[in-house]
Design an enzyme around this catalytic site. Structure first.
Site, PDB file in Angstrom:
ATOM      1  N   LYS A  22       0.701  -1.060   0.034  1.00 57.54           N
ATOM      2  CA  LYS A  22       0.057  -0.103   0.104  1.00 57.54           C
ATOM      3  C   LYS A  22       0.922   1.288   0.040  1.00 57.54           C
ATOM      4  O   LYS A  22       0.638   2.050  -0.844  1.00 57.54           O
ATOM      5  CB  LYS A  22      -0.884  -0.241   1.033  1.00 57.54           C
ATOM      6  CG  LYS A  22      -2.227   1.073   1.240  1.00 57.54           C
ATOM      7  CD  LYS A  22      -2.977   0.753   2.517  1.00 57.54           C
ATOM      8  CE  LYS A  22      -3.966  -0.500   2.239  1.00 57.54           C
ATOM      9  NZ  LYS A  22      -4.275  -0.676   3.807  1.00 57.54           N
ATOM     10  N   ARG A  91      -3.133   3.071   8.562  1.00 56.60           N
ATOM     11  CA  ARG A  91      -3.329   1.999   7.685  1.00 56.60           C
ATOM     12  C   ARG A  91      -2.372   1.202   7.787  1.00 56.60           C
ATOM     13  O   ARG A  91      -1.112   1.200   7.345  1.00 56.60           O
ATOM     14  CB  ARG A  91      -3.755   2.378   6.366  1.00 56.60           C
ATOM     15  CG  ARG A  91      -4.286   3.601   6.316  1.00 56.60           C
ATOM     16  CD  ARG A  91      -4.477   4.215   4.756  1.00 56.60           C
ATOM     17  NE  ARG A  91      -5.263   3.575   3.894  1.00 56.60           N
ATOM     18  CZ  ARG A  91      -5.020   3.855   2.693  1.00 56.60           C
ATOM     19  NH1 ARG A  91      -4.625   4.875   2.271  1.00 56.60           N
ATOM     20  NH2 ARG A  91      -5.905   3.402   1.922  1.00 56.60           N
ATOM     21  N   GLY A 100      -6.323 -10.847   8.275  1.00 56.27           N
ATOM     22  CA  GLY A 100      -6.003 -11.096   9.692  1.00 56.27           C
ATOM     23  C   GLY A 100      -5.207 -10.191  10.281  1.00 56.27           C
ATOM     24  O   GLY A 100      -4.956 -10.246  11.783  1.00 56.27           O
ATOM     25  N   MET A 102      -4.437  -5.782  11.218  1.00 56.13           N
ATOM     26  CA  MET A 102      -5.114  -4.885  11.784  1.00 56.13           C
ATOM     27  C   MET A 102      -6.038  -4.148  10.503  1.00 56.13           C
ATOM     28  O   MET A 102      -5.231  -3.542   9.512  1.00 56.13           O
ATOM     29  CB  MET A 102      -4.438  -3.707  12.595  1.00 56.13           C
ATOM     30  CG  MET A 102      -5.385  -3.070  13.407  1.00 56.13           C
ATOM     31  SD  MET A 102      -4.729  -1.467  14.183  1.00 56.13           S
ATOM     32  CE  MET A 102      -4.787  -0.517  12.676  1.00 56.13           C
ATOM     33  N   ARG A 335      -3.500  -0.981  -6.858  1.00 52.46           N
ATOM     34  CA  ARG A 335      -2.471  -1.934  -6.821  1.00 52.46           C
ATOM     35  C   ARG A 335      -2.838  -2.922  -8.131  1.00 52.46           C
ATOM     36  O   ARG A 335      -4.053  -2.651  -8.730  1.00 52.46           O
ATOM     37  CB  ARG A 335      -2.656  -2.895  -5.685  1.00 52.46           C
ATOM     38  CG  ARG A 335      -4.041  -3.365  -5.519  1.00 52.46           C
ATOM     39  CD  ARG A 335      -4.427  -4.218  -4.293  1.00 52.46           C
ATOM     40  NE  ARG A 335      -5.691  -4.342  -4.089  1.00 52.46           N
ATOM     41  CZ  ARG A 335      -6.330  -4.518  -2.948  1.00 52.46           C
ATOM     42  NH1 ARG A 335      -5.640  -4.903  -1.837  1.00 52.46           N
ATOM     43  NH2 ARG A 335      -7.702  -4.515  -2.924  1.00 52.46           N
ATOM     44  N   HIS A 453     -10.436 -31.991   5.885  1.00 50.54           N
ATOM     45  CA  HIS A 453     -10.294 -33.302   5.578  1.00 50.54           C
ATOM     46  C   HIS A 453     -10.922 -33.394   4.217  1.00 50.54           C
ATOM     47  O   HIS A 453     -10.241 -33.800   3.124  1.00 50.54           O
ATOM     48  CB  HIS A 453     -10.933 -34.257   6.598  1.00 50.54           C
ATOM     49  CG  HIS A 453     -10.863 -35.701   6.167  1.00 50.54           C
ATOM     50  ND1 HIS A 453     -11.829 -36.285   5.207  1.00 50.54           N
ATOM     51  CD2 HIS A 453      -9.928 -36.482   6.325  1.00 50.54           C
ATOM     52  CE1 HIS A 453     -11.321 -37.798   5.121  1.00 50.54           C
ATOM     53  NE2 HIS A 453     -10.176 -37.811   5.316  1.00 50.54           N
ATOM     54  N   SER A 780      14.791 -41.488 -14.165  1.00 57.65           N
ATOM     55  CA  SER A 780      13.290 -40.720 -14.148  1.00 57.65           C
ATOM     56  C   SER A 780      12.939 -40.509 -12.614  1.00 57.65           C
ATOM     57  O   SER A 780      13.037 -41.665 -11.974  1.00 57.65           O
ATOM     58  CB  SER A 780      12.264 -41.640 -14.904  1.00 57.65           C
ATOM     59  OG  SER A 780      11.042 -40.849 -14.773  1.00 57.65           O
ATOM     60  N   CYS A 848       8.755 -38.442 -13.271  1.00 57.52           N
ATOM     61  CA  CYS A 848       7.428 -38.906 -13.816  1.00 57.52           C
ATOM     62  C   CYS A 848       6.315 -39.139 -12.730  1.00 57.52           C
ATOM     63  O   CYS A 848       5.356 -39.497 -12.706  1.00 57.52           O
ATOM     64  CB  CYS A 848       7.670 -40.324 -14.414  1.00 57.52           C
ATOM     65  SG  CYS A 848       8.356 -41.431 -13.320  1.00 57.52           S
ATOM     66  N   TYR A 868      13.153 -33.396 -19.034  1.00 59.50           N
ATOM     67  CA  TYR A 868      11.711 -33.169 -19.438  1.00 59.50           C
ATOM     68  C   TYR A 868      10.902 -33.424 -18.102  1.00 59.50           C
ATOM     69  O   TYR A 868      11.429 -33.940 -16.997  1.00 59.50           O
ATOM     70  CB  TYR A 868      11.309 -34.551 -20.304  1.00 59.50           C
ATOM     71  CG  TYR A 868      11.591 -35.642 -19.863  1.00 59.50           C
ATOM     72  CD1 TYR A 868      10.420 -36.358 -19.190  1.00 59.50           C
ATOM     73  CD2 TYR A 868      12.672 -36.646 -20.188  1.00 59.50           C
ATOM     74  CE1 TYR A 868      10.701 -37.747 -18.709  1.00 59.50           C
ATOM     75  CE2 TYR A 868      12.922 -37.737 -19.629  1.00 59.50           C
ATOM     76  CZ  TYR A 868      11.870 -38.410 -19.057  1.00 59.50           C
ATOM     77  OH  TYR A 868      11.980 -39.430 -18.562  1.00 59.50           O
TER      78      TYR A 868
HETATM   79  P1  ADP Z   1      -7.836  -1.955   3.323  1.00 53.06           P
HETATM   80  O1  ADP Z   1      -6.336  -2.583   3.013  1.00 53.06           O
HETATM   81  O2  ADP Z   1      -8.735  -2.760   3.956  1.00 53.06           O
HETATM   82  O3  ADP Z   1      -8.497  -1.520   1.797  1.00 53.06           O
HETATM   83  P2  ADP Z   1      -7.289   0.818   3.822  1.00 53.06           P
HETATM   84  O4  ADP Z   1      -6.201   1.405   4.575  1.00 53.06           O
HETATM   85  O5  ADP Z   1      -7.200   1.032   2.433  1.00 53.06           O
HETATM   86  O6  ADP Z   1      -7.696  -0.672   4.301  1.00 53.06           O
HETATM   87  O7  ADP Z   1      -8.660   1.837   4.225  1.00 53.06           O
HETATM   88  C1  ADP Z   1      -9.829   1.051   4.438  1.00 53.06           C
HETATM   89  C2  ADP Z   1     -11.007   2.075   4.047  1.00 53.06           C
HETATM   90  O8  ADP Z   1     -10.666   3.581   4.433  1.00 53.06           O
HETATM   91  C3  ADP Z   1     -10.754   2.485   2.417  1.00 53.06           C
HETATM   92  O9  ADP Z   1     -11.977   2.454   1.865  1.00 53.06           O
HETATM   93  C4  ADP Z   1      -9.724   3.745   2.034  1.00 53.06           C
HETATM   94  O10 ADP Z   1     -10.111   4.307   1.054  1.00 53.06           O
HETATM   95  C5  ADP Z   1     -10.433   4.540   3.430  1.00 53.06           C
HETATM   96  N1  ADP Z   1      -9.491   5.428   3.773  1.00 53.06           N
HETATM   97  C6  ADP Z   1      -8.312   4.981   4.159  1.00 53.06           C
HETATM   98  N2  ADP Z   1      -7.467   6.314   4.525  1.00 53.06           N
HETATM   99  C7  ADP Z   1      -8.416   7.090   4.282  1.00 53.06           C
HETATM  100  C8  ADP Z   1      -8.039   8.815   4.288  1.00 53.06           C
HETATM  101  N3  ADP Z   1      -6.816   9.197   4.845  1.00 53.06           N
HETATM  102  N4  ADP Z   1      -9.098   9.313   4.004  1.00 53.06           N
HETATM  103  C9  ADP Z   1     -10.318   8.810   3.632  1.00 53.06           C
HETATM  104  N5  ADP Z   1     -10.520   7.659   3.594  1.00 53.06           N
HETATM  105  C10 ADP Z   1      -9.492   6.882   3.774  1.00 53.06           C
HETATM  106 MG    MG Z   2      -7.801  -0.243   0.740  1.00 53.47          MG
END
Ligand code: ADP
Ligand code: MG
Ligand code: MG
Length: 888
Positions: A22, A91, A100, A102, A335, A453, A780, A848, A868
């Site tokens: 990110k 973020r 998983g 934060m 991304r 399983h 093989s 094989c 191969y």
């Molecule tokens: P995730 O990885 O779960 O997408 P993000 O860090 O991208 O988490 O953020 C979760 C939401 O909060 C997303 O919709 C993102 O666009 C929004 N968001 C994150 N940072 C800001 C910001 N500075 N201003 C407004 N919206 C934000």
């Molecule tokens: Mg996001």
């Protein structure tokens, strides 16, 4: 002093290791001149230090101070400033996107004072108090680890008190009251006050992101995906922009192309008057992104321009998060976007046509797994009349299956024996269900994930499986299950399950062939106008041109050989001969086993030989001009005898009147019984113990080759001796085989050269490969048995018994029978390859085992220099693609 904090202007997209995905992409967008809210990234290095020492690195606080001060100067306001607060989001963002960890905390910087400043600045008291309650809610949940329902319930109660279901009906006073309630919740459940100091809020959130790297769910995910545990995560501090300031604001997501088909166009969703997390939470319905043109033309046009710029810059399909604050567009994330298998092939070729990437890069953009997905038969989406979609579970093992519902293994076996297609439905499966799973077309469970399983065993068998369909109430005793809407499905009712999507239907959905398979079969061609087929064709051609390794097939009969050849196989890497001893020929094998003297034995062998010869002629013909590796008989002979229990019962019941032949057979079954057949009298050991058995097979091969040559063919036999552990074993058999080959050449007047080589499937063979190569013209790698013998477990026993547990515990990332275990089994392969070639430069090397069709394993084979890989006919295209990709 190492540097731990980087302004968005300092990074770029290639710094994912340091800044996380990110952060690296936020920096890249910033430097492209796109409107990104200013901010900075705390590096993964700081996180690694924190995780190792339990404290943040010295100097981090000062660096954050510096960057925060710079951000404040740029924005013209201080974090949490009472009359005009700067607010930020914290973020998380690791190298790989990882569930998983934060979640993001928005609106950091609000407290009892700055909320008033925000109200004044925005001109909306309601907005300010809504933002404040969101902060406490997100902070409580993700930083203080409180149960999110505590806050949700309070919010629901507030709406109920107001007699509404919509957040929009709540007013400033309601949110103000909620803030008080939320603070009480924090005090009561976290045992501390909600921190009013903005900087403390930020620092606690940063630490929470660091700590979340070791949250149990994150650890498990990393184990399963084989993501190293020591990478750490970066933290992004990003100034807030607001999509919830009114109808001229909003938030959305977009793709630069359709992630399902690859088509260029406008794909995405937009939500007016909302903050980022509202889109995911689904509190209101989003509108299609195209609607934005009507709502805010200027922002829409700008967004399209940016999307084009991003795609050209990344040279790939991107996904995007954006927010519009009072008519001003902000980019919050981008991304390279996830896509379906079909879209991957199409997009790669579209970008190739646009000149954005070259053919090598196009081949890098697709995977063998994606190609495999395109080859499974699928349900015909246009012909679902009379069927109902019951639910969606997890797509655990791909393909489409239709059959009658059964709830127990015995019932599955019983109906299957009558020729009926069945789907085994269970809450979850256990080792006792194995026979039912074998008998069924597919397996459906209501519990358990992708390492349950059912999922593991089904994948191992190549069986369709949908697992964890939690909406289904399965009542095994009552032989019925209930789907949402109280739809009751009873034993015998027909259902259809799609292991590629997880969909479950009531009724029979027609299955259609994949167009990609039709293409490989030669029934469709690239010129037919199907964009997907054309894309697959282009990329396959390029992969073939690049591959250093050849791809052969494991095929035991002319039909499989012919199909493999159509799929592009360049020979047979494993032709097993054991099935040639089954059916009517079983009697001859019994005669061979019961023979009391040399003549009896020889007469049984003499009867088998012409049958074998005919088998080989057919295969040589199907693979004319290409090498065919024939493995001499491998399994223990008792596999060809009747079952011990059945035979015992038969003889016992007949008493004195029992057939003498049955008695002799029973004696033989007892005599040949083994405690551990996998490690018993089989392979080369049989050839050495039963005189004439291997000679008969070698003679049949040589005569078949001579006959093919007489008929104008070009047979290329390679004779393979299984289960060799010592060079002496191979030498003895080779001596005998050479003699036979010379005799046949003499007798027929046709000398067809045949290589004589061995399988490497025992650790001892791998470790003494330097010696074995003196007697072998090729190796093989039989990696199925080599995996069993290296790990010391038998596949049939362990896969059902404890593999799902091992996967859950993260002991395996993936079953070593699916993907070659590089560190253990792979090490043996490497040693054998190197030492074999030291003895005999140019020694021909192949694999094989089933790993020959597994993408990761194919890359490994390329790396260790095999000539191969050989795999099942259906996997040949996958192996071709990966052999080409490995060579890029
Ligand atoms: P995730 O990885 O779960 O997408 P993000 O860090 O991208 O988490 O953020 C979760 C939401 O909060 C997303 O919709 C993102 O666009 C929004 N968001 C994150 N940072 C800001 C910001 N500075 N201003 C407004 N919206 C934000
Ligand atoms: Mg996001
Ligand atoms: Mg074997």
């Amino acid at each position: 002093m190492p540097k731990f904090v980087f302004d968005f202007t300092e990074g770029n997209k290639d710094l994912k290791d340091l800044l996380g995905g990110k952060g690296a992409n936020l920096a890249e967008m910033t430097n492209l001149g796109l409107p990104v809210p200013p901010g900075f990234t705390i590096s993964t290095e700081a996180c690694r230090h924190y995780l190792e020492h339990g404290t943040v690195p010295e100097g981090l606080a000062a660096e954050v101070d510096e960057h925060l001060a710079a951000l404040e100067r740029e924005m013209g306001k201080r974090l949490g400033q009472a009359d005009d607060p700067l607010l930020v989001s914290v973020r998380s963002g690791a190298r790989f996107s990882m569930p998983g960890m934060m979640e993001t905390v928005l609106n950091i910087g609000l407290n009892d004072e700055s909320v008033a400043g925000l109200a004044t600045q925005s001109g909306s008291e309601r907005f300010a108090w809504d933002s404040y309650r969101r902060l406490i809610q997100m902070f409580g949940k993700t930083v203080l680890d409180l149960d999110g329902d505590l806050f949700e319930d309070a919010l629901e109660a507030a709406k109920e008190a107001k007699g509404t279901k919509d957040d929009a009906d709540l007013e400033a006073a309601d949110f103000r009251a909620l803030v008080a309630t939320f603070k009480d919740i924090v005090r009561e459940h976290a045992g501390r006050e909600f921190p009013g100091d903005p900087r403390e809020q930020m620092d606690l959130a940063v630490k929470a992101v660091f700590d979340s790297w070791n949250a149990p769910r994150a650890i498990l995910y990393r184990r399963q995906e084989r993501i190293p545990t020591d990478l750490g995560t970066a933290v992004n501090i990003c100034s807030m922009v607001f999509g919830n300031l009114g109808l001229d604001s909003g938030t959305g997501v977009a793709f630069t192309r359709d992630p399902a088909s690859g088509q260029q166009g406008i794909y995405g969703d937009y939500l007016q008057n909302a903050q980022g997390e509202d889109v995911v939470a689904g509190i209101r319905n989003t509108v299609a992104l195209t609607e934005l043109e009507r709502i805010d033309k200027a922002s829409y046009d700008q967004l399209l321009q940016i999307m084009e710029k991003l795609e050209n810059h990344y040279r790939d399909m991107c996904d995007i998060e954006f927010t519009i604050e009072r008519g001003k567009l902000w980019m919050l994330q981008t991304r390279v976007g996830k896509r379906t298998a079909a879209a991957a092939f199409r997009i790669a070729c579209q970008l190739l046509d646009q000149g954005l990437i070259d053919a090598d890069e196009a081949a890098r953009r697709v995977t063998g797994d994606q190609l495999a997905q395109l080859m499974f038969p699928r349900f015909d989406g246009d012909r679902t009349d009379g069927t109902t979609r019951l639910t969606k579970g997890m797509n655990a093992s791909p393909g489409a299956a239709v059959g009658k519902v059964v709830f127990s293994s015995p019932r599955a076996v019983e109906l299957a024996a009558r020729g009926e297609d069945v789907i085994l439905v269970r809450r979850e499966t256990n080792p006792d269900d194995l026979s039912g799973m074998v008998a069924a077309q597919g397996v459906l469970t209501s519990r358990g994930g992708k390492t349950s399983h059912a999922a593991v065993v089904a994948r191992g068998m190549g069986k369709v499986c949908v697992c964890g369909a939690e909406e289904l109430e399965v009542d095994v005793k009552g032989r019925t299950f209930t789907a949402p809407g109280d739809v009751v499905v009873n034993e015998g009712d027909v259902i259809s399950i799609d292991g590629s999507t997880g969909d479950v239907f009531l009724g029979e959905v027609p299955v259609k062939d994949s167009p990609v398979v039709r293409y490989f079969e030669g029934a469709a061609t690239a010129g037919d106008g199907d964009e997907l087929v054309t894309a697959v064709d282009r990329i396959m051609r390029h992969a073939d041109a690049r591959a250093r390794m050849a791809v052969r097939a494991n095929a035991d009969n002319p039909e499989d050989a012919a199909r493999a050849r159509r799929f592009g196989a360049q020979g047979i890497g494993l032709c097993r001969t054991e099935h040639m001893f089954l059916g009517d020929r079983r009697q001859l094998v019994e005669k061979l086993i019961l023979a009391e003297n040399a003549e009896e034995r020889q007469s049984a062998l003499d009867a088998l030989e012409p049958l074998q010869k005919a088998d080989f002629e057919g295969i040589f013909e199907a693979m004319d001009g290409l090498p065919v590796t024939i493995r001499l008989i491998d399994p223990p002979l008792h596999e060809f005898l009747p079952d011990l229990t059945e035979l015992s019962v038969k003889v016992a019941l007949a008493g004195d009147g029992a057939d003498p032949q049955d008695r002799r057979l029973l004696e033989a079954v007892h005599r040949l019984h083994e405690q551990n057949p996998m490690l018993g009298l089989r392979g080369v050991r049989l050839g050495l113990v039963i005189p004439g058995l291997f000679s008969m097979q070698v003679r049949a091969i040589a005569e078949a080759a001579a006959a093919r040559r007489d008929a104008g063919g070009d047979p290329r036999p390679e004779i393979m001796i299984p289960l060799v552990g010592a060079v002496q074993e191979l030498e003895a058999i080779r001596e005998e085989a050479r003699g036979i080959l010379a005799q046949v050449a003499e007798a027929t007047g046709v000398d067809v050269p045949a290589l004589i080589g061995t399988m490497i499937e025992l650790p001892r063979a791998a470790l003494t490969a330097g010696q074995i190569a003196e007697a072998a013209e090729f190796f093989s790698f039989g990696t199925n048995d080599l995996t069993q013998t290296t790990w010391g477990f038998s596949r049939d026993d362990v896969e059902a018994a404890f593999f799902s547990r091992y996967l859950d515990l993260g002991i395996f990332g993936v079953s070593p029978f699916e993907t070659l275990d590089r560190e253990g089994v792979g090490r043996l392969v490497r040693i054998a390859a190197e030492e074999g070639r030291k003895t005999r430069p140019g020694l021909k090397l192949g694999i094989c085992g089933e790993h020959g069709g597994d993408p990761d394993s194919v890359h490994f084979c390329h790396e260790v220099g095999l000539d191969y890989v050989s795999c099942s006919p259906f996997r040949v295209p996958v192996a071709r693609l990966e052999a080409g990709r490995a060579a890029l």
